[in-house]
Design an enzyme around this catalytic site. Structure first.
Site, PDB file in Angstrom:
ATOM      1  N   GLU A  41       0.893  -3.149  -5.631  1.00 58.82           N
ATOM      2  CA  GLU A  41       1.494  -3.813  -3.821  1.00 58.82           C
ATOM      3  C   GLU A  41       2.776  -4.819  -3.863  1.00 58.82           C
ATOM      4  O   GLU A  41       3.257  -4.632  -3.614  1.00 58.82           O
ATOM      5  CB  GLU A  41       0.039  -3.569  -2.942  1.00 58.82           C
ATOM      6  CG  GLU A  41      -0.491  -2.280  -2.894  1.00 58.82           C
ATOM      7  CD  GLU A  41       0.087  -1.662  -2.417  1.00 58.82           C
ATOM      8  OE1 GLU A  41       0.738  -1.900  -2.284  1.00 58.82           O
ATOM      9  OE2 GLU A  41      -0.681  -0.023  -2.330  1.00 58.82           O
ATOM     10  N   TYR A 124      -0.011  -7.287   5.734  1.00 55.15           N
ATOM     11  CA  TYR A 124       0.302  -5.156   4.330  1.00 55.15           C
ATOM     12  C   TYR A 124      -0.644  -5.532   3.433  1.00 55.15           C
ATOM     13  O   TYR A 124      -1.209  -4.645   2.894  1.00 55.15           O
ATOM     14  CB  TYR A 124       1.363  -5.017   4.445  1.00 55.15           C
ATOM     15  CG  TYR A 124       1.134  -3.646   3.669  1.00 55.15           C
ATOM     16  CD1 TYR A 124       1.019  -2.313   3.802  1.00 55.15           C
ATOM     17  CD2 TYR A 124       1.792  -4.461   2.296  1.00 55.15           C
ATOM     18  CE1 TYR A 124       0.813  -1.824   3.101  1.00 55.15           C
ATOM     19  CE2 TYR A 124       2.020  -3.172   1.192  1.00 55.15           C
ATOM     20  CZ  TYR A 124       1.527  -1.648   1.455  1.00 55.15           C
ATOM     21  OH  TYR A 124       1.178  -0.683   0.612  1.00 55.15           O
ATOM     22  N   ASP A 142       2.685  -0.582   6.311  1.00 57.35           N
ATOM     23  CA  ASP A 142       4.067  -1.206   6.360  1.00 57.35           C
ATOM     24  C   ASP A 142       4.555  -0.245   6.935  1.00 57.35           C
ATOM     25  O   ASP A 142       5.098   0.925   8.007  1.00 57.35           O
ATOM     26  CB  ASP A 142       3.857  -0.595   4.672  1.00 57.35           C
ATOM     27  CG  ASP A 142       3.864   0.649   4.874  1.00 57.35           C
ATOM     28  OD1 ASP A 142       3.427   1.299   5.435  1.00 57.35           O
ATOM     29  OD2 ASP A 142       4.161   1.540   4.031  1.00 57.35           O
ATOM     30  N   CYS A 196       8.470  11.765   6.323  1.00 59.21           N
ATOM     31  CA  CYS A 196       8.720  11.316   7.973  1.00 59.21           C
ATOM     32  C   CYS A 196       9.313   9.945   7.503  1.00 59.21           C
ATOM     33  O   CYS A 196       9.288   9.042   7.830  1.00 59.21           O
ATOM     34  CB  CYS A 196       7.619  11.447   8.714  1.00 59.21           C
ATOM     35  SG  CYS A 196       7.934  10.045  10.539  1.00 59.21           S
ATOM     36  N   CYS A 206       6.049  18.764   8.792  1.00 56.50           N
ATOM     37  CA  CYS A 206       5.276  17.822   8.841  1.00 56.50           C
ATOM     38  C   CYS A 206       3.568  18.859   9.516  1.00 56.50           C
ATOM     39  O   CYS A 206       3.919  19.346  10.462  1.00 56.50           O
ATOM     40  CB  CYS A 206       5.880  17.225   9.914  1.00 56.50           C
ATOM     41  SG  CYS A 206       4.744  15.845   9.997  1.00 56.50           S
TER      42      CYS A 206
END
Length: 296
Positions: A41, A124, A142, A196, A206
DNA sequence: TAGTCGTGGGA
DNA sequence: TTCCCAAGACT
């Protein structure tokens, strides 16, 4: 059009994720520790995941636990960081490792408030670790998630990030069950990364298009910059980058002349070098030689 | 809140 | 070629 309810979202998103996720990402392999998740991360903050993957594998092989990283030479840490960018993250990650080793028994803490106290871990990343490593129920927001949530509501632009509002919006979409909420969190992020996206909405493939305002109105992504354009050429950041690259490309220390050669304007060079010394990214031996910390 | 902090790839 | 953008944090 029906609004997006948490249970509908979970049913639409989780099967899509199981079929389409990037299962090849190394930190998604079985047996990855919470420390491994945390490292992935931090490395992925503002750096594309595809570039992170190889660096993550080498990093985890060298320093499989926080204590290993804590005891490493900082110069080795910065070299292993390579060209991921924003190298202060590497320093913070080592500081983070020290804290975990000393105060948390060498195990990444599970609680959000304890994660938030760690160096380099913000809103985050703390949530991402709690959710992806420990499968808790927290909104993980995020840039991908902000974009998907905004488009679901029919907005063309997610606008300026406002943490409190963004967290509340995502929280309202999470199902009650912890593990299902965790699955939704990773899945909606992946949807924003793969389908997206900023440049292309991908509505035709989607899984959420049936209840998405953006899709049902046939909207298109904005073409201009969604954020303030970030200049690089001629900035202090570029000079810092050039100096660090000069250090990375040499074995040990380098003389001042090597640094002087990377940028013609003396004032900018001096400013950048002074910053790097101040921040602990570079050290000087006092005799005109410079290197990564610990290399003198 | 807005500015700062790297780097490389794709459109 | 140029320019946007990428699993943000910190001040």
């Amino acid at each position: 059009m029906d609004s997006v309810a948490p249970d509908w979202l979970a049913k639409a998103l989780i099967p899509w994720f199981e079929q389409n996720q990037r299962s090849e990402l190394p930190w998604r392999q079985p047996g990855t520790t919470a420390w491994g998740v945390l490292v992935s991360e931090v490395m992925s903050q503002q750096t594309p995941v595809a570039r992170v993957a190889p660096a993550w594998e080498a990093w985890m092989a060298a320093w499989p636990t926080p204590a290993d990283l804590a005891s490493a030479a900082t110069g080795d840490v910065l070299r292993a960081w390579g060209s991921l960018g924003y190298p202060r993250r590497a320093l913070r990650l080592q500081a983070c490792a020290e804290r975990i080793a000393e105060h948390h028994g060498n195990v990444v803490p599970r609680q959000l408030d304890q994660l938030l106290e760690l160096p380099g871990i913000g809103t985050y990343t703390a949530a991402a670790v709690a959710v992806f490593a420990y499968r808790q129920r927290h909104p993980v927001v995020d840039t991908n998630v902000r974009r998907v949530v905004a488009r679901l509501a029919g907005e063309r632009d997610a606008g300026t990030a406002t943490t409190k509002r963004d967290l509340a919006a995502m929280e309202a979409l999470l199902p009650a069950d912890e593990e299902t909420a965790s699955d939704v969190s990773i899945a909606i992020m992946e949807l924003g990364a793969l389908v997206c996206t900023a440049r292309s909405a991908g509505c035709e493939v989607c899984p959420l298009r049936e209840r998405c305002e953006f899709a049902s109105r046939g909207l298109k992504p904005l073409d201009g910059p969604s954020r303030k354009p970030q200049r690089y050429a001629g900035t202090n950041r570029q000079v810092r980058g050039l100096i660090l690259n000069e250090l990375r490309s040499s074995q040990g220390t380098i003389p001042r002349a090597r640094i002087d050669a990377v940028w013609s304007q003396e004032a900018m060079r001096n400013e950048a070098l002074a910053q790097l010394l101040e921040e602990g990214l570079v050290e000087s031996d006092g005799a005109g030689n410079f290197g990564f910390p610990g290399s003198l």
